[in-house]
Scaffold this motif. Structure first.
Motif, PDB file in Angstrom:
ATOM      1  N   SER A   1      44.466  31.453  44.705  1.00 12.29           N
ATOM      2  CA  SER A   1      45.374  30.798  45.642  1.00 12.29           C
ATOM      3  C   SER A   1      46.656  30.485  44.888  1.00 12.29           C
ATOM      4  CB  SER A   1      44.728  29.535  46.222  1.00 12.29           C
ATOM      5  OG  SER A   1      45.420  29.113  47.363  1.00 12.29           O
ATOM      6  N   ASP A   2      46.750  29.288  44.322  1.00 10.73           N
ATOM      7  CA  ASP A   2      47.825  28.983  43.377  1.00 10.73           C
ATOM      8  C   ASP A   2      47.460  27.707  42.645  1.00 10.73           C
ATOM      9  OD1 ASP A   2      49.093  26.557  44.639  1.00 10.73           O
ATOM     10  OD2 ASP A   2      49.505  27.978  46.243  1.00 10.73           O
ATOM     11  N   ALA A   3      48.199  27.403  41.616  1.00  9.54           N
ATOM     12  CA  ALA A   3      47.854  26.285  40.727  1.00  9.54           C
ATOM     13  C   ALA A   3      47.894  24.943  41.445  1.00  9.54           C
ATOM     14  CB  ALA A   3      48.801  26.271  39.527  1.00  9.54           C
ATOM     15  N   ASN A   4      48.628  24.862  42.559  1.00 14.25           N
ATOM     16  CA  ASN A   4      48.744  23.592  43.279  1.00 14.25           C
ATOM     17  C   ASN A   4      47.795  23.487  44.472  1.00 14.25           C
ATOM     18  OD1 ASN A   4      50.959  22.774  41.603  1.00 14.25           O
ATOM     19  ND2 ASN A   4      52.258  24.181  42.762  1.00 14.25           N
ATOM     20  N   ALA A   5      46.887  24.446  44.604  1.00 13.30           N
ATOM     21  CA  ALA A   5      46.051  24.506  45.812  1.00 13.30           C
ATOM     22  C   ALA A   5      44.773  23.688  45.721  1.00 13.30           C
ATOM     23  CB  ALA A   5      45.691  25.969  46.120  1.00 13.30           C
ATOM     24  N   LEU A   6      44.499  23.107  44.550  1.00 11.03           N
ATOM     25  CA  LEU A   6      43.206  22.458  44.328  1.00 11.03           C
ATOM     26  C   LEU A   6      42.895  21.420  45.396  1.00 11.03           C
ATOM     27  CD1 LEU A   6      40.911  22.697  42.278  1.00 11.03           C
ATOM     28  CD2 LEU A   6      41.887  20.742  41.072  1.00 11.03           C
ATOM     29  N   GLU A   7      43.867  20.554  45.678  1.00  8.99           N
ATOM     30  CA  GLU A   7      43.590  19.480  46.631  1.00  8.99           C
ATOM     31  C   GLU A   7      43.491  19.991  48.060  1.00  8.99           C
ATOM     32  OE1 GLU A   7      48.067  17.729  47.484  1.00  8.99           O
ATOM     33  OE2 GLU A   7      46.948  16.963  45.761  1.00  8.99           O
ATOM     34  N   ASP A   8      43.980  21.208  48.331  1.00  7.61           N
ATOM     35  CA  ASP A   8      43.834  21.794  49.663  1.00  7.61           C
ATOM     36  C   ASP A   8      42.466  22.441  49.847  1.00  7.61           C
ATOM     37  OD1 ASP A   8      46.558  21.269  50.531  1.00  7.61           O
ATOM     38  OD2 ASP A   8      47.149  22.805  49.090  1.00  7.61           O
ATOM     39  N   VAL A   9      41.874  22.902  48.758  1.00  8.08           N
ATOM     40  CA  VAL A   9      40.620  23.652  48.819  1.00  8.08           C
ATOM     41  C   VAL A   9      39.409  22.757  48.567  1.00  8.08           C
ATOM     42  CG1 VAL A   9      39.329  25.574  47.801  1.00  8.08           C
ATOM     43  CG2 VAL A   9      41.808  25.763  48.115  1.00  8.08           C
ATOM     44  N   ILE A  10      39.541  21.831  47.613  1.00 14.76           N
ATOM     45  CA  ILE A  10      38.436  20.931  47.260  1.00 14.76           C
ATOM     46  C   ILE A  10      38.670  19.566  47.901  1.00 14.76           C
ATOM     47  CG2 ILE A  10      37.149  19.851  45.369  1.00 14.76           C
ATOM     48  CD1 ILE A  10      36.912  22.902  45.445  1.00 14.76           C
ATOM     49  N   LEU A  11      37.696  19.084  48.652  1.00 15.48           N
ATOM     50  CA  LEU A  11      37.833  17.800  49.310  1.00 15.48           C
ATOM     51  C   LEU A  11      37.850  16.674  48.282  1.00 15.48           C
ATOM     52  CD1 LEU A  11      37.018  19.608  51.753  1.00 15.48           C
ATOM     53  CD2 LEU A  11      35.793  17.623  52.631  1.00 15.48           C
ATOM     54  N   PRO A  12      38.447  15.542  48.645  1.00 14.85           N
ATOM     55  CA  PRO A  12      38.494  14.409  47.714  1.00 14.85           C
ATOM     56  C   PRO A  12      37.092  13.893  47.387  1.00 14.85           C
ATOM     57  CG  PRO A  12      39.946  14.060  49.605  1.00 14.85           C
ATOM     58  CD  PRO A  12      39.113  15.251  49.912  1.00 14.85           C
ATOM     59  N   PRO A  13      36.974  13.090  46.333  1.00 12.95           N
ATOM     60  CA  PRO A  13      35.669  12.540  45.971  1.00 12.95           C
ATOM     61  C   PRO A  13      35.233  11.439  46.942  1.00 12.95           C
ATOM     62  CG  PRO A  13      37.358  11.659  44.524  1.00 12.95           C
ATOM     63  CD  PRO A  13      38.028  12.699  45.379  1.00 12.95           C
ATOM     64  N   TYR A  14      33.990  11.015  46.803  1.00 15.19           N
ATOM     65  CA  TYR A  14      33.377   9.987  47.656  1.00 15.19           C
ATOM     66  C   TYR A  14      34.254   8.743  47.763  1.00 15.19           C
ATOM     67  CZ  TYR A  14      30.119   6.201  48.845  1.00 15.19           C
ATOM     68  OH  TYR A  14      29.522   5.111  49.410  1.00 15.19           O
ATOM     69  N   GLU A  15      34.778   8.286  46.638  1.00 16.27           N
ATOM     70  CA  GLU A  15      35.547   7.043  46.609  1.00 16.27           C
ATOM     71  C   GLU A  15      36.762   7.100  47.541  1.00 16.27           C
ATOM     72  OE1 GLU A  15      33.081   7.464  43.101  1.00 16.27           O
ATOM     73  OE2 GLU A  15      34.620   8.777  43.962  1.00 16.27           O
ATOM     74  N   THR A  16      37.364   8.273  47.656  1.00 17.64           N
ATOM     75  CA  THR A  16      38.542   8.415  48.524  1.00 17.64           C
ATOM     76  C   THR A  16      38.158   8.275  49.993  1.00 17.64           C
ATOM     77  OG1 THR A  16      39.570   9.880  46.899  1.00 17.64           O
ATOM     78  CG2 THR A  16      40.470   9.941  49.129  1.00 17.64           C
ATOM     79  N   PHE A  17      37.019   8.877  50.379  1.00 20.96           N
ATOM     80  CA  PHE A  17      36.569   8.749  51.768  1.00 20.96           C
ATOM     81  C   PHE A  17      36.228   7.301  52.109  1.00 20.96           C
ATOM     82  CE2 PHE A  17      35.699  13.365  51.324  1.00 20.96           C
ATOM     83  CZ  PHE A  17      36.470  13.796  52.399  1.00 20.96           C
ATOM     84  N   VAL A  18      35.653   6.575  51.152  1.00 14.94           N
ATOM     85  CA  VAL A  18      35.369   5.145  51.356  1.00 14.94           C
ATOM     86  C   VAL A  18      36.680   4.395  51.593  1.00 14.94           C
ATOM     87  CG1 VAL A  18      34.563   3.026  50.230  1.00 14.94           C
ATOM     88  CG2 VAL A  18      33.205   5.132  50.048  1.00 14.94           C
ATOM     89  N   GLU A  19      37.678   4.699  50.777  1.00 13.94           N
ATOM     90  CA  GLU A  19      38.988   4.052  50.902  1.00 13.94           C
ATOM     91  C   GLU A  19      39.604   4.323  52.272  1.00 13.94           C
ATOM     92  OE1 GLU A  19      43.288   4.624  48.764  1.00 13.94           O
ATOM     93  OE2 GLU A  19      41.515   4.828  47.483  1.00 13.94           O
TER      94      GLU A  19
END
Length: 912
Positions: free
Chosen positions: A649-667
């Motif tokens: 994809s590209d070097a900046n795509a990580l947050e688009d492809v991988i969902l945030p961790p558990y703590e972020t969903f709690v927040e």
């Protein structure tokens, strides 16, 4: 001017601007008020298109021909011809000019009134040769697109009929956002399968003005309908290509016919490469300059799968090749069909073996197109070279979701080295943004998230002895069993577990077999004929033992000698969700697609294309409850995951492809809670909201909460202690949310409610754990002599109110409690058995009520009920046959609809 008229004015402005723009772009604006005028205009345009003048009798025959059949049948008729028989001058007429698509007749109209179950007026209708082939529904700016989509599904139920069943494409827009999708039966229309139009660089074309200038441009629209809608014969559905698929097809066609050079398409896994490659193959095969199009796969199972899928797109249009002899016959016979599918192994054998090679000499210099599926795999070996060197006048085109670049080539040739120019790309970041595939939630269990000193040992010790130690494998198996229901949403979905090569799969299988659980576990792997037997039994013998377990589980009769058949059966049962967990080494990690697979457990080192291919087994779009693909890694693959996503994809795509961790969903969940509490302090407050606007705010906020809760449920570490609301209080709000939905559904809200256009997304609240059996277990513990009886009874009713799937049964449960629960003798029968008898009697009474109220013949009505119970289909002709009294057409139609509704309601109420 009130809010309602402001809204309609805003939509009217949007409508008029669109019509003006289309008129400027060559559409003729016509005023058509109703179905009668639509039919009259159709006759005029049909005569123009075919340069003829049909008599009244001939036109009536045309209309009769067009009226019959389903939406799918009518899509075929649109592309067919009709024979006009005259004494001296018979001829065929067409309804669509598919060859010269720009030469069709284009018109635009609006506000056609159609009377069905309700009277509806449609926003903007595009007519091609007088037929309404595109319907556009508009909402004022700021309104969600989903509301326009929901309006179309209501029209599908209430009023789309006659010529409106010839609609091929729907468009929904609020002026700022615009999407399109293919027509179909109401149950086939899903908002998840609506698409953005794009430019060739994958930039979305969102505004209605830009969409009108590009997608709705006359020639493009007619071309989409003529060439880029596929009629799927197996599912009887229309499939319209997405923008990136169309661009890829046209890029290959241009490269093959005009440039005459090789090339490849990079479209991410799960984005519909099969449909794209089929359309490329079909259009090239139709070109007179091409002798044959050979579609090449690298596995026998993929050959069967491709044949099945291609033939579903075009029944009988693909020549299958079960053996090399059949392949040679298909290749050397003129007029046998130009599209041939085969494996790379069969094709290389045919061009290499002396006898076969001789038979192919006459065609080796012919104009042949070779299309290689998954061209990042076996095609890089000697077989690919042998094939392309033999066919001296051939062109090669590759399709891949994960190309080979220098970085992941291991020193071999890259995709560019083999195929030349990249003709089009659509990467995983694009596909996730378009909701064509899901993102991934990656959980590093004892790997990248270093929570304890034990976890850190995994990083330090990477020896075979540690990785295959009994203690570690035991812990992993226990974790999978413990987490399985969470990850698969209580088995609504299923999972795979991929492990290292060597003997570890045998250890894992035996551990699962000897643990206490109720998971249906199967395994499949390849074996070598001459294995090193110094350490253990031969893998084939062990596989036979595992297949015996499989046979016992599914009452089959396979062995390793029937490996192909066993493989096909495993594939089918995984797709049907009959297998809970499939243990694999490398098989099923590429080329296997199942909408029910949502979790991959990983205990092996994956990297680059192997990693993304394996992960992508889990991310097919299905429904709202499948919100991501779940990956659980038992190795430290964090850097490998980051590298693979950056490469593909590209070097900046990580947050688009991988969902945030558990703590972020709690927040996020807690932030939504603050919004909720700012509006209401309790569920009682929510039910006491007076204004429609406040109720709408509550519904939208709580819907955000249940969406977030849906994602939190996937995490094994989720606990109510982490969020700022107690479970019971959340359930009370859920009950209030469902009460408001019930008001809308039953029409107890006066007037037209702004809430009626909101999608409550009730499927997110469904749970298989809280069902009738769960309630019966609670009833078994209910004691009428207990001081807490009323409290316990009310709690059971409250639980039912919290779950949408149980609400229709509340009256029945209350009646059962009041009339029968205290009279059950536990020595004679159980609560469940007594409830079953009670439900049988109540259902019989409910059926008799329908028969009496609607004045039906009991024996015929019983056949209607039985047929629906057996097949899920309501026989309208049988309903009409059950009428005691003769009715006029309109009365008969209304009565049929009423009875259908009552039957569906009855079975929903009594089904458990």
């Amino acid at each position: 001017m009130n809010g309602s008229s402001m809204s309609s004015q805003s939509e009217a402005v949007l409508e008029n601007n669109l019509i003006r723009r289309l008129s400027e772009n060559g559409y003729e604006r016509v005023k058509i008020r109703n179905e009668s005028e639509l039919l009259s205009n159709f006759r005029t345009q049909l005569d123009k298109l075919n340069k003829c003048q049909l008599t009244d009798e001939e036109f009536e025959k045309v209309v009769l021909f067009l009226e019959q059949g389903s939406i799918f049948d009518k899509a075929k008729k649109l592309r067919d011809h009709f024979f006009i028989e005259r004494e001296n001058d018979s001829f065929y007429i067409k309804f669509l000019n598919q060859k010269d698509w720009c030469k069709n007749i284009f018109q635009v109209t609006n506000q056609i009134t159609v009377k069905g179950k309700h009277e509806n007026r449609y926003d903007v209708t595009l007519l091609i040769n007088g037929l309404p082939l595109v319907q556009i529904e508009l909402k004022r700016r700021g309104m969600p697109l989903k509301e326009a989509f929901d309006q179309i599904t209501r029209y599908a139920t209430h009023s789309y009929k006659g010529l409106f069943n010839y609609i091929q494409i729907f468009v929904v827009s609020n002026g700022v956002n615009t999407k399109y999708f293919a027509n179909g039966l109401k149950q086939d229309l899903q908002y998840e399968f609506t698409f953005y139009w794009k430019d060739e660089n994958n930039n979305n074309i969102l505004s209605l003005d830009d969409f009108a200038d590009t997608f709705l441009e006359k020639c493009n629209l007619a071309k989409m309908i003529s060439k880029y809608i596929v009629l799927n014969e197996s599912s009887k559905r229309l499939m319209v290509l997405r923008a990136y698929q169309k661009y890829a097809v046209e890029a290959v066609i241009h490269q093959a016919l005009d440039i005459k050079k090789n090339g490849y398409i990079w479209h991410t896994t799960g984005s519909g490469k099969t449909l794209t490659s089929y359309k490329v193959s079909q259009l090239l095969a139709e070109d007179e300059s091409i002798y044959k199009v050979i579609f090449v796969v690298d596995r026998r199972d993929l050959d069967l799968q491709t044949n099945k899928e291609f033939n579903s797109f075009c029944d009988g249009c693909v020549n299958t090749t079960k053996h090399t002899g059949a392949l040679i016959k298909n290749l050397t016979t003129d007029g046998r069909g130009k599209l041939v599918t085969t494996t790379i192994q069969k094709l290389s054998k045919a061009v290499k073996t002396a006898g076969d090679k001789t038979k192919l000499q006459n065609i080796k210099d012919k104009n042949i197109i070779l299309i290689f599926d998954e061209c990042h795999r076996s095609q890089f070996g000697e077989m690919h070279n042998v094939i392309t060197e033999f066919f001296t006048n051939s062109l090669s085109f590759g399709f891949t979701g994960t190309p080979i670049f220098a970085k992941n080539s291991d020193g071999t040739r890259t995709t560019k080295d083999i195929f030349g120019k990249k003709l089009h790309e659509y990467v995983i970041k694009d596909a996730i943004a378009d909701n064509n595939v899901l993102g991934f939630s990656v959980d590093y269990h004892g790997g990248a998230k270093l929570k304890s000193s034990k976890d850190k040992e995994v990083i330090k010790i990477n020896t075979k002895e540690f990785l295959e130690s009994d203690k570690r494998l035991n812990q992993i198996v226990d974790y999978i069993i413990e987490s399985y229901d969470n990850k698969t949403r209580n088995r609504e979905f299923n999972a795979m577990f991929t492990v290292d090569r060597g003997g570890v799969i045998h250890k894992y299988y035996e551990l699962f077999k000897n643990k206490k659980h109720d998971l249906k576990i199967a395994t499949i792997f390849t074996f070598k004929a001459n294995e090193d037997l110094s350490e253990s039994e031969h893998s084939q013998d062990l596989l036979d033992e595992y297949i015996k377990d499989y046979n016992a589980m599914f009452k089959t009769n396979f062995s390793s000698d029937d490996f192909k058949q066993y493989h096909a059966d495993v594939s089918k049962r995984m797709k049907n969700r009959e297998i809970d967990l499939l243990l694999v080494v490398d098989m099923f990690l590429t080329g296997f697609d199942s909408k029910f697979l949502n979790t991959l457990y990983v205990d092996k080192n994956l990297q680059y294309h192997g990693l993304l291919q394996a992960f992508s087994r889990t991310n097919r779009i299905f429904n709202r409850r499948k919100s991501q693909g779940n990956i659980v890694c038992f190795r430290n693959l964090k850097n490998n995951v980051d590298d693979a996503i950056a490469l593909f994809s590209d070097a900046n795509a990580l947050e688009d492809v991988i969902l945030p961790p558990y703590e972020t969903f709690v927040e996020w969940f807690n932030e939504d809670l603050k919004r909720l509490y700012a509006l209401v302090k309790s569920a009682a407050d929510a039910l006491n909201l007076k204004s429609e606007k406040d109720k709408e705010s509550f519904v939208l906020i709580f819907r955000d909460l249940i969406r977030n809760k849906n994602k939190l449920d996937i995490f094994t570490e989720f606990t109510w202690d982490d969020v700022e609301i107690a479970e019971q209080e959340f359930n009370d709000f859920k009950s209030a949310y469902l009460d408001i939905h019930e008001e809308i559904k039953t029409g107890t809200v006066e007037g037209e409610s702004i809430l009626s256009d909101i999608d409550f997304e009730l499927e997110l609240l469904r749970t298989d754990q809280i069902n009738v059996d769960y309630i019966l277990n609670l009833l078994a513990d209910l004691d009428k002599n207990s001081a807490s009886y009323e409290h316990d009874k009310n709690r059971i009713i409250s639980i039912m109110k919290e779950h949408e799937n149980l609400r229709s049964k509340i009256d029945l449960i209350e009646k059962f409690i009041n009339e029968q629960l205290g009279n059950i003798d536990s020595k004679v029968t159980t609560v469940s058995e007594q409830f079953e008898d009670f439900m049988r009697d109540e259902r019989r009474k409910a059926m008799c009520e329908i028969v009496d109220e609607e004045e039906l013949k009991e024996a015929v009505a019983r056949r209607v009920f039985e047929k629906y119970e057996f097949s899920g289909k309501i026989d309208e002709n049988l309903i009409k046959e059950s009428f005691i009294h003769k009715l006029k057409f309109k009365e008969r139609k209304n009565k049929v609809n009423t009875i259908k509704f009552k039957i569906q309601e009855l079975f929903d109420k009594f089904d458990y």
